[in-house]
Motif scaffolding. Structure first.
Motif, PDB file in Angstrom:
ATOM      1  N   GLU A 225       0.983  -1.285   0.140  1.00  0.00           N
ATOM      2  CA  GLU A 225      -0.027   0.066   0.035  1.00  0.00           C
ATOM      3  C   GLU A 225       0.757   1.244  -0.001  1.00  0.00           C
ATOM      4  O   GLU A 225       0.503   2.378  -0.702  1.00  0.00           O
ATOM      5  N   ASP A 269      -8.402   0.928   1.133  1.00  0.00           N
ATOM      6  CA  ASP A 269      -7.229   1.310   0.851  1.00  0.00           C
ATOM      7  C   ASP A 269      -6.803   2.601   0.132  1.00  0.00           C
ATOM      8  O   ASP A 269      -5.986   3.344   0.834  1.00  0.00           O
ATOM      9  N   GLU A 286      -9.139  -1.756  -3.794  1.00  0.00           N
ATOM     10  CA  GLU A 286      -8.758  -2.827  -2.571  1.00  0.00           C
ATOM     11  C   GLU A 286      -7.447  -3.253  -3.488  1.00  0.00           C
ATOM     12  O   GLU A 286      -7.095  -3.672  -4.456  1.00  0.00           O
ATOM     13  N   LEU A 287      -6.339  -2.971  -2.565  1.00  0.00           N
ATOM     14  CA  LEU A 287      -5.018  -3.597  -2.879  1.00  0.00           C
ATOM     15  C   LEU A 287      -4.541  -4.814  -2.289  1.00  0.00           C
ATOM     16  O   LEU A 287      -5.132  -4.931  -1.129  1.00  0.00           O
ATOM     17  N   LYS A 288      -4.135  -5.517  -2.954  1.00  0.00           N
ATOM     18  CA  LYS A 288      -3.947  -7.128  -2.327  1.00  0.00           C
ATOM     19  C   LYS A 288      -2.468  -7.416  -2.807  1.00  0.00           C
ATOM     20  O   LYS A 288      -1.923  -6.973  -3.782  1.00  0.00           O
TER      21      LYS A 288
END
Ligand code: 0WD
Ligand code: CA
Length: 424
Positions: A225, A269, A286-288
């Motif tokens: 992130e 995020d 959304e960060l993954k």
């Protein structure tokens, strides 16, 4: 708007068996034989009449076959507010912790291990915050939520369930979960059902026994992130700065699943920095991070397990895309990929016996109906504890004035004594 109206082409579910079960009397394997099976039934429970007492022998199955019917109504989630938690975990009724996505190169070589030893402030996860931040948000925004018109109940919320998005994610994925159970505490207060997770014994043990490698890998997601998010719309990411996991930006959304009116909050995020991007939650990202995929088996596992969790988590609040960084064993991001949430259910269709969105949503809907049915006493000091372990049914027990109570006095008192204030 209703999403995914009919994922399931098979219309033969009109006479489906009820997923509710009563304790079996015919053989030894009853569904509620654990310590929760016979709770201390409250002595003076207010029940409408004999026979409608919440019956603790009732249980709810998580078997997939029971939930393969038409996709339930799920209204497009609407953002009704947001809040921020700062570096000391203080609550603010605004979006000050919002971040902006800055697209990296296709193979950016981010080193996710950087800063773990010397520029990392970790949130104290022994502090159980329960629903407190959401409850603070509710008090600050009560006028937005009060029942329509000027009826006698106008100081009550016009909502059936209040919870965290993460708790709903666990419900959506339960029919496919084989490893981790959960416990959800439910309290009915002024007509609204509040749902707050209770840490299971197994989760507590896992947390205590985490390896140093696992601890470090938990940092990698946050580091990703930091490489991809800026604090201001025209800013750049600052991977050299200190990473503090107390900081959070949370959206609060309202929606309806079948006949359940939901209010929940989830951590977001970042957002698309384009000023022409659609309104929230459609501009959120959304960060993954995930291990790079090298074999067909790894690809299949990614589809079957990881994409289920990613889909459930973002579908719930209406976040339209996940940006994934695939990393190697050393924690270096070697590839990036964007997954539109609306395409995930097509991506998995080639997997044999794979998960189905309709099963997830129907189970969640039936679970919430089950909760409405059993959690009948409107009392902030009563907790209905719903417990589930993989390959078992959901069971429940009732607790009065117990350590499970989670609605704080400041919330109960303000909701009981005063009218909603009209400032925001
Ligand atoms: O204290 C508790 N028992 C809990 C607190 C349980 C669940 C949530 N929370 C609170 C925290 O205030 C946190 O800010 O929830 C917020 C996040 O809620 P959520 O969005 O409903 O949770 P979830 O969807 O499970 O997780 C979203 C993100 C995670 O990102 P990834 O990409 O790993 O899914 O929130 C973070 C994490 O970054 N997160 C948490 N942050 C603080 N406390 C927690 C947690 N317990 N769980 C996940
Ligand atoms: Ca994330």
């Amino acid at each position: 708007m209703e999403q995914h109206r009919s994922h399931n082409p098979n219309p033969s579910h009109q006479n489906r068996p009820s997923a509710y079960k009563r304790e079996r009397e015919d053989n030894g394997r009853n569904h509620c034989e654990n310590k929760h099976s016979r709770p201390n039934r409250p002595q003076n429970q207010s029940v409408p009449s004999r026979g409608q007492n919440p019956d603790s022998s009732l249980s709810l199955s998580t078997r997939r076959e029971l939930y393969e019917r038409d996709f339930p109504v799920y209204k497009q989630p609407v953002e009704v507010g947001c809040f921020s938690l700062d570096s000391e975990r203080r609550f603010f009724n605004d979006g000050r912790q919002m971040r902006y996505y800055v697209e990296p190169d296709r193979s950016p070589n981010f080193d996710l291990r950087d800063g773990y030893k010397d520029r990392f402030i970790k949130r104290d996860d022994s502090v159980k915050e329960k629903l407190d931040h959401m409850l603070r948000w509710i008090l600050a925004n009560r006028s937005k939520l009060s029942a329509r018109g000027t009826t006698a109940s106008s100081c009550d919320l016009d909502i059936d369930f209040v919870t965290w998005r993460g708790h709903l994610t666990k419900l959506l994925t339960a029919p496919y979960e084989t490893r981790e159970g959960w416990q959800l505490a439910v309290t009915r207060f002024r007509g609204t059902l509040y749902i707050s997770e209770v840490e299971t014994e197994a989760a507590r043990r896992d947390q205590e026994n985490r390896t140093e490698r696992h601890e470090e890998m938990m940092y990698w997601g946050y580091k990703f992130e930091q490489y991809t998010c800026a604090d201001t719309v025209h800013g750049r990411p600052d991977p050299g700065g200190v990473l503090n996991t107390n900081e959070a930006f949370c959206t609060v959304v309202q929606t309806r699943l079948a006949d359940h009116r939901l209010l929940f909050s989830g951590e977001v995020d970042c957002r698309d920095k384009d000023p022409n991007a659609p309104a929230a939650p459609a501009c959120y990202i959304e960060l993954k991070t995930s291990a790079e995929i090298c074999t067909p088996k790894q690809r299949s596992n990614f589809h079957r397990f990881k994409l289920l969790k990613w889909w459930a988590q973002s579908f719930l609040p209406g976040v339209p895309r996940v940006v994934a960084g695939f990393r190697d064993e050393e924690g270096v991001v070697v590839a990036m990929e964007t997954f539109p949430i609306s395409k995930i259910s097509h991506l998995i269709k080639n997997e044999h016996n794979c998960w189905k969105p309709t099963v997830c949503m129907n189970f969640c809907s039936d679970f919430l109906s089950f909760v409405k049915h059993i959690a009948t006493e409107d009392n902030p000091s009563v907790v209905y504890l719903l417990s589930w372990e993989p390959r078992r049914d959901v069971t429940f027990s009732v607790h009065r004035d117990s350590p499970y109570c989670f609605l704080p006095h400041w919330f109960v008192e303000e909701m009981t004594s005063s009218q909603p204030s009209h400032q925001s």
